[in-house]
Motif scaffolding. Structure first.
Motif, mmCIF file in Angstrom:
data_model
loop_
_atom_site.group_PDB
_atom_site.id
_atom_site.type_symbol
_atom_site.label_atom_id
_atom_site.label_comp_id
_atom_site.label_asym_id
_atom_site.label_seq_id
_atom_site.Cartn_x
_atom_site.Cartn_y
_atom_site.Cartn_z
ATOM 1 N N VAL A 11 28.508 36.616 32.611
ATOM 2 C CA VAL A 11 29.814 37.268 32.722
ATOM 3 C C VAL A 11 29.856 38.527 31.867
ATOM 4 C CG1 VAL A 11 32.272 36.999 32.156
ATOM 5 C CG2 VAL A 11 31.067 35.181 33.371
ATOM 6 N N VAL A 12 29.343 38.459 30.663
ATOM 7 C CA VAL A 12 29.323 39.623 29.778
ATOM 8 C C VAL A 12 28.466 40.738 30.372
ATOM 9 C CG1 VAL A 12 28.512 40.448 27.522
ATOM 10 C CG2 VAL A 12 29.847 38.350 27.684
ATOM 11 N N ILE A 13 27.308 40.409 30.901
ATOM 12 C CA ILE A 13 26.426 41.409 31.503
ATOM 13 C C ILE A 13 27.087 42.027 32.734
ATOM 14 C CG2 ILE A 13 24.257 41.705 32.761
ATOM 15 C CD1 ILE A 13 22.995 39.762 30.740
ATOM 16 N N ALA A 14 27.741 41.218 33.552
ATOM 17 C CA ALA A 14 28.432 41.743 34.734
ATOM 18 C C ALA A 14 29.586 42.669 34.340
ATOM 19 C CB ALA A 14 28.948 40.595 35.591
ATOM 20 N N ALA A 15 30.337 42.292 33.326
ATOM 21 C CA ALA A 15 31.451 43.131 32.864
ATOM 22 C C ALA A 15 30.924 44.448 32.290
ATOM 23 C CB ALA A 15 32.277 42.387 31.827
ATOM 24 N N ALA A 16 29.853 44.391 31.550
ATOM 25 C CA ALA A 16 29.271 45.612 30.988
ATOM 26 C C ALA A 16 28.759 46.523 32.101
ATOM 27 C CB ALA A 16 28.142 45.257 30.022
ATOM 28 N N GLY A 17 28.137 45.953 33.107
ATOM 29 C CA GLY A 17 27.655 46.744 34.246
ATOM 30 C C GLY A 17 28.803 47.403 34.994
ATOM 31 N N ALA A 18 29.885 46.655 35.201
ATOM 32 C CA ALA A 18 31.041 47.226 35.882
ATOM 33 C C ALA A 18 31.653 48.355 35.050
ATOM 34 C CB ALA A 18 32.086 46.145 36.144
ATOM 35 N N GLY A 19 31.694 48.191 33.746
ATOM 36 C CA GLY A 19 32.224 49.242 32.873
ATOM 37 C C GLY A 19 31.367 50.492 32.889
ATOM 38 N N VAL A 20 30.059 50.315 32.926
ATOM 39 C CA VAL A 20 29.136 51.447 32.958
ATOM 40 C C VAL A 20 29.322 52.249 34.246
ATOM 41 C CG1 VAL A 20 26.684 52.025 33.201
ATOM 42 C CG2 VAL A 20 27.423 50.471 31.417
ATOM 43 N N VAL A 21 29.636 51.598 35.318
ATOM 44 C CA VAL A 21 29.853 52.281 36.598
ATOM 45 C C VAL A 21 31.257 52.860 36.679
ATOM 46 C CG1 VAL A 21 30.022 51.936 39.089
ATOM 47 C CG2 VAL A 21 28.137 50.919 37.821
ATOM 48 N N ALA A 22 32.255 52.123 36.254
ATOM 49 C CA ALA A 22 33.643 52.527 36.439
ATOM 50 C C ALA A 22 34.075 53.640 35.498
ATOM 51 C CB ALA A 22 34.561 51.319 36.266
ATOM 52 N N LEU A 23 33.644 53.627 34.261
ATOM 53 C CA LEU A 23 34.105 54.617 33.287
ATOM 54 C C LEU A 23 33.771 56.049 33.703
ATOM 55 C CD1 LEU A 23 35.597 55.018 30.624
ATOM 56 C CD2 LEU A 23 33.389 54.814 29.477
ATOM 57 N N PRO A 24 32.542 56.378 34.068
ATOM 58 C CA PRO A 24 32.263 57.758 34.515
ATOM 59 C C PRO A 24 33.029 58.121 35.796
ATOM 60 C CG PRO A 24 30.221 56.654 33.988
ATOM 61 C CD PRO A 24 31.301 55.611 33.952
#
Length: 101
Positions: A11-24
């Motif tokens: 879950v943490v890895i998935a959330a971090a991946g989504a943040g890396v894509v969504a923020l930019p």
């Protein structure tokens, strides 16, 4: 208990991946919106100067500038900014054409 650790890790890895894509993406979207509104405001200001310099009133140009100012007052998105800019540029072109001849 180890399966819980693995699930939480996933879950943490998935959330971090989504943040890396969504923020930019969000930053780029905000930059495009701010840039479009900046161009729209510049076009509205330019049309206002042309209106002030015009010798005779042009109802069509006045309506276009009023629409652009109304759209700008509503603070819409990127598409609204482009629409306001188009109206203002068309009004500016009408006033400049009237001043030339």
């Amino acid at each position: 208990m180890t399966w819980l650790v693995w699930v939480l890790g996933a879950v943490v890895i998935a959330a971090a991946g989504a943040g890396v894509v969504a923020l930019p993406w969000w930053r780029n979207r905000d930059l495009r919106r701010r840039t479009a509104w900046s161009a729209a405001r510049a076009a509205i200001d330019s049309a206002g100067v042309s209106r002030d310099a015009a010798d005779a009133p042009l109802p069509e140009a006045e309506q276009l500038l009023t629409r652009a100012e109304t759209i700008a007052a509503a603070h819409g998105g990127e598409r609204a900014a482009h629409t306001a800019e188009q109206h203002a540029r068309r009004a500016d072109a009408l006033w400049q054409a009237a001043a030339r001849g």
